[in-house]
Motif scaffolding. Structure first.
Motif, PDB file in Angstrom:
ATOM      1  N   HIS A  37       0.798  -1.688   0.215  1.00 61.63           N
ATOM      2  CA  HIS A  37      -0.185  -0.454  -0.034  1.00 61.63           C
ATOM      3  C   HIS A  37       0.783   1.231   0.054  1.00 61.63           C
ATOM      4  N   THR A  38       2.030   0.837   0.648  1.00 63.90           N
ATOM      5  CA  THR A  38       3.149   2.605   0.829  1.00 63.90           C
ATOM      6  C   THR A  38       2.337   3.299  -0.482  1.00 63.90           C
ATOM      7  N   ASP A  42      -4.731   4.005   1.526  1.00 64.21           N
ATOM      8  CA  ASP A  42      -4.663   3.816   3.101  1.00 64.21           C
ATOM      9  C   ASP A  42      -5.509   2.567   3.509  1.00 64.21           C
ATOM     10  N   PRO A  43      -4.680   1.502   4.050  1.00 63.99           N
ATOM     11  CA  PRO A  43      -5.325   0.477   4.249  1.00 63.99           C
ATOM     12  C   PRO A  43      -6.329   0.101   5.093  1.00 63.99           C
ATOM     13  N   LEU A  44      -6.651   1.023   5.651  1.00 64.31           N
ATOM     14  CA  LEU A  44      -8.341   1.303   6.676  1.00 64.31           C
ATOM     15  C   LEU A  44      -9.263   1.059   5.768  1.00 64.31           C
ATOM     16  N   SER A  61       1.854  -5.678   2.840  1.00 65.98           N
ATOM     17  CA  SER A  61       2.533  -4.925   3.606  1.00 65.98           C
ATOM     18  C   SER A  61       2.406  -5.211   5.522  1.00 65.98           C
ATOM     19  N   GLY A  62       3.037  -4.775   6.090  1.00 63.29           N
ATOM     20  CA  GLY A  62       3.096  -5.319   7.589  1.00 63.29           C
ATOM     21  C   GLY A  62       1.146  -4.434   7.502  1.00 63.29           C
ATOM     22  N   GLU A  63       1.049  -3.286   7.694  1.00 60.17           N
ATOM     23  CA  GLU A  63      -0.130  -2.044   7.634  1.00 60.17           C
ATOM     24  C   GLU A  63      -1.630  -3.126   7.431  1.00 60.17           C
ATOM     25  N   VAL A  64      -0.887  -4.005   6.253  1.00 59.74           N
ATOM     26  CA  VAL A  64      -2.333  -4.051   5.430  1.00 59.74           C
ATOM     27  C   VAL A  64      -2.838  -5.568   6.917  1.00 59.74           C
ATOM     28  N   LYS A  66      -2.617  -5.964   9.359  1.00 59.94           N
ATOM     29  CA  LYS A  66      -2.609  -5.304  10.122  1.00 59.94           C
ATOM     30  C   LYS A  66      -4.407  -4.933  10.647  1.00 59.94           C
ATOM     31  N   VAL A  67      -5.188  -4.904   9.805  1.00 60.07           N
ATOM     32  CA  VAL A  67      -5.816  -4.934   9.561  1.00 60.07           C
ATOM     33  C   VAL A  67      -7.220  -6.299   8.868  1.00 60.07           C
ATOM     34  N   SER A  93       2.325 -11.991  13.487  1.00 59.99           N
ATOM     35  CA  SER A  93       1.486 -10.653  13.000  1.00 59.99           C
ATOM     36  C   SER A  93       0.285 -10.617  13.716  1.00 59.99           C
TER      37      SER A  93
END
Length: 97
Positions: A37-38, A42-44, A61-64, A66-67, A93
């Motif tokens: 997503h970088t 926005d992963p949200l 990605s790590g942020e993706v 997380k959701v 994770s």
């Protein structure tokens, strides 16, 4: 719009505006995306998809990642298939309860 499935896997081309519009498609039940997503989205925004039966995320990605637990909860009535294609282990994770 009668769109039922979307495959958008080219790295760096998916953006927030596209995800917002796709989430408004009432018939969309299958989504396959590149999860890097970088600088793109926005992963949200993935939490806006509540009617998916199938979701495939390539190289998230790590942020993706997380959701994902919240996404699973929000789609628990419809989701039948989830694929996360990663280079590294997701162990420790993601925790889903």
């Amino acid at each position: 719009m009668n769109l039922q499935a979307c495959v958008w896997t080219r790295d760096g081309t998916l953006n927030s505006a596209i995800l917002e519009e796709l989430s408004k498609c009432p018939q969309l039940d299958s989504l396959e995306i590149n999860g890097k997503h970088t600088y793109s989205f926005d992963p949200l925004l993935l939490l806006n998809f509540h009617r998916l039966r199938r979701l495939q995320v390539i190289m998230p990605s790590g942020e993706v990642i997380k959701v994902v637990p919240s996404l699973l909860i929000g789609s628990s009535n419809t989701l039948e298939s989830l694929s996360l294609i990663c280079r590294v282990s997701l162990q420790n994770s993601v925790s889903v309860t």
